[in-house]
Scaffold this motif. Structure first.
Motif, mmCIF file in Angstrom:
data_model
loop_
_atom_site.group_PDB
_atom_site.id
_atom_site.type_symbol
_atom_site.label_atom_id
_atom_site.label_comp_id
_atom_site.label_asym_id
_atom_site.label_seq_id
_atom_site.Cartn_x
_atom_site.Cartn_y
_atom_site.Cartn_z
ATOM 1 N N ASN A 378 -10.323 5.556 5.375
ATOM 2 C CA ASN A 378 -10.833 4.435 4.573
ATOM 3 C C ASN A 378 -10.859 4.850 3.111
ATOM 4 O OD1 ASN A 378 -11.474 2.953 6.986
ATOM 5 N ND2 ASN A 378 -13.147 4.410 7.237
ATOM 6 N N THR A 380 -9.515 3.661 0.184
ATOM 7 C CA THR A 380 -9.816 2.732 -0.903
ATOM 8 C C THR A 380 -9.554 1.307 -0.407
ATOM 9 O OG1 THR A 380 -9.233 2.121 -3.163
ATOM 10 C CG2 THR A 380 -7.465 2.979 -1.840
ATOM 11 N N SER A 381 -9.722 0.325 -1.287
ATOM 12 C CA SER A 381 -9.328 -1.015 -0.850
ATOM 13 C C SER A 381 -8.790 -1.813 -2.037
ATOM 14 C CB SER A 381 -10.506 -1.723 -0.194
ATOM 15 O OG SER A 381 -11.437 -2.081 -1.175
ATOM 16 N N TYR A 382 -7.782 -2.606 -1.753
ATOM 17 C CA TYR A 382 -7.223 -3.538 -2.751
ATOM 18 C C TYR A 382 -6.452 -4.617 -2.004
ATOM 19 C CZ TYR A 382 -3.367 -0.190 -2.094
ATOM 20 O OH TYR A 382 -2.420 0.648 -1.543
ATOM 21 N N LEU A 385 -7.747 -5.624 1.483
ATOM 22 C CA LEU A 385 -7.688 -4.797 2.694
ATOM 23 C C LEU A 385 -8.169 -3.371 2.398
ATOM 24 C CD1 LEU A 385 -4.102 -5.704 3.980
ATOM 25 C CD2 LEU A 385 -6.262 -6.462 4.976
ATOM 26 N N THR A 386 -8.708 -2.726 3.431
ATOM 27 C CA THR A 386 -9.042 -1.308 3.305
ATOM 28 C C THR A 386 -7.748 -0.515 3.467
ATOM 29 O OG1 THR A 386 -11.121 -1.757 4.382
ATOM 30 C CG2 THR A 386 -10.460 0.552 4.271
ATOM 31 N N ARG A 387 -7.544 0.472 2.607
ATOM 32 C CA ARG A 387 -6.284 1.221 2.696
ATOM 33 C C ARG A 387 -6.567 2.707 2.892
ATOM 34 N NH1 ARG A 387 -2.051 -2.878 1.544
ATOM 35 N NH2 ARG A 387 -3.263 -4.504 0.551
#
Ligand code: PHE
Length: 468
Positions: A378, A380-382, A385-387
């Motif tokens: 988990n 980061t997110s952009y 969506l969680t990336r």
């Protein structure tokens, strides 16, 4: 120029090595799925159009840059621009990009190795279970396979350009073609295979829209190994007696044919499994398709050929994909090595040691991104969506930067190196280039429509991934 630079032994050696780089997961999995979802032969026509009018010129430009300078991407941009700092930095992008792509391509190749091992011990039925893929990618054992794979890749690269890269391609590329033909012929004998062929080859133009066109171009670009500095570097190992336009054509034809045949293998297999397959439901991601969906298809073949027969077919398929991935991986790991040899003036051994250390450091978090470590899973997110760390590397370098590097190559060749410079390299080894239609087309398009289209694709990809 460094004495450590290698060279391919012949035109055929270059063609096989470049095709080895080009033929990869993109051909064997992404292309068939994209074609089936987006109008079959209609998609194929759009794809061929892009290969011919957009990718082929960019391929030639990259190879010519490398061959003229006999250097890696940074050296090539720097030398042809007369030492400009700006272009030197652009060249660096063509070193960092392949490095980061190697990181996540290595992780996928490790999964292939695990699957082959599981098949060899008779676990096809386990691989066909829904939960298996998620478990495989989250097992700490992966590191054992990771280190074995990295060992193999660097061992091949220690052999140099001729004794390592070219030799590997000379063995694996024909093996790959033979396996593909055998598997395709087998699949075509299955019941309902013809439904798959029809689905693949009957054009449905109503499916073609802007996003399909965008996808076709990105796919063609990626499949031909463009925008990764690979063709610049391979061009630098290409003899000045040989013909760039005709060799490039052979590479593009080989790559496109293998993609086409992979469609003839995968779609009939899917339709034999379920004649009512709704292709809209096929996973868009190559990863999901190979690792989660295809094992089920192979398992279903036991009705026709028994469990052992189905296991043999599945094993052959995974080895085929592994060969394709290995030759692509070797090509991409070579780019930073060429950079270190040329620009840092170190020996090939030393360059390999540095690159091996760097790649190991980066592949560890990428391997841990699918469940082993919460932090990297988990990350980061952009775009809503969680990336994971793996996703970030793939989104940024694979999906976004490639068309951008392609765009810079066009702008550079057309306005900095100038078309006359490019032409003067392309005539070497090709008596017919001067005054040809191809030359006229390059003169017209390389500084205008091609970079424009690439720029549009770049902007729309950024929009889609990060701001959706
Ligand atoms: N052309 C490769 C493919 O189709 C892409 C690739 C090449 C990826 C080299 C990594 C390294 O899969």
């Amino acid at each position: 120029m460094s004495l450590e630079r290698g060279q391919f032994s012949s035109k055929l050696g270059f063609i096989l090595a470049a095709a080895g780089s080009a033929v990869g997961l993109g051909n064997l999995v992404a292309f068939p799925v994209m074609a089936s979802k987006n109008g079959g032969a209609a998609f194929l026509i759009v794809y061929l159009f892009f290969v011919l009018f957009l990718c082929y010129p960019v391929m030639m430009a990259e190879i010519a840059m490398g061959r003229r300078t006999q250097r890696n991407p940074v050296g090539a941009f720097a030398e042809l621009s007369g030492g400009s700092r700006f272009w030197h930095s652009v060249g660096k992008l063509a070193i960092i990009t392949p490095f980061m792509i190697a990181v996540f391509y290595t992780v996928i190749t490790v999964w292939l190795v695990v699957y082959i091992e599981r098949l060899l011990v008779g676990d096809l039925s386990v691989l066909a279970e829904e939960s298996t893929f998620g478990e495989v990618v989250a097992e700490p054992d992966l590191f054992v396979y990771l280190f074995l794979l990295l060992g193999l890749v660097f061992f091949i690269l220690l052999g140099g350009v001729k004794g390592g890269i070219e030799k590997l391609a000379r063995v694996l590329m024909p093996a790959l073609a033979i396996m593909l033909i055998i598997l395709t012929l087998f699949v075509l004998t299955l019941d309902n295979a013809s439904a798959g062929i029809a689905y693949y080859l009957v054009p449905d133009f109503s499916k073609i829209n802007l996003s399909v066109i965008n996808g076709a171009l990105s796919q063609a670009f990626f499949s031909l190994s463009l925008g990764m500095g690979i063709l610049i570097t391979y061009g630098s190992y290409f003899s000045r007696e040989d013909n760039i336009p005709s060799s490039t054509r052979m590479v593009a034809i080989a790559d496109t044919s293998i993609a086409f045949f992979a469609g003839l293998l995968i779609l009939p297999a899917i339709f034999a499994f379920d004649p009512n397959t709704n292709t809209d439901e096929l996973s868009t991601s190559s990863v999901g398709l190979i690792f989660s969906f295809l094992p089920k298809i192979f398992l279903s073949m036991q009705v026709a050929v028994g469990y052992v027969g189905a296991t043999i077919v599945a094993t052959l398929f995974f080895i085929l994909v592994f060969f394709a991935a290995l030759t692509s991986l070797v090509s991409i790991v070579e780019i930073p090595i060429a950079y270190l040899i040329d620009e840092w003036c170190v020996s090939r051994r030393r360059a390999i040691a540095i690159q091996a250390t760097a790649l190991t450091i980066f592949t560890i978090p990428a391997t841990m991104s699918l469940g082993i470590s919460d932090f990297f899973t988990n990350f980061t997110s952009y775009g809503g969506l969680t990336r994971s760390f793996f996703d970030v590397v793939s989104n940024v370098f694979y999906e976004t930067i490639l068309p951008f590097v392609g765009f810079t190559v066009c702008i550079f060749c057309a306005y900095r190196w100038k078309m006359s410079g490019l032409s003067s390299e392309l005539v070497i080894g090709d008596d017919e280039f001067e005054g040809s239609l191809l030359q006229k087309y390059l003169n017209f398009a390389l500084g205008t429509v091609i970079p424009l289209v690439l720029f549009v694709v770049f902007v729309s990809t950024v929009n889609q991934i990060y701001f959706a």
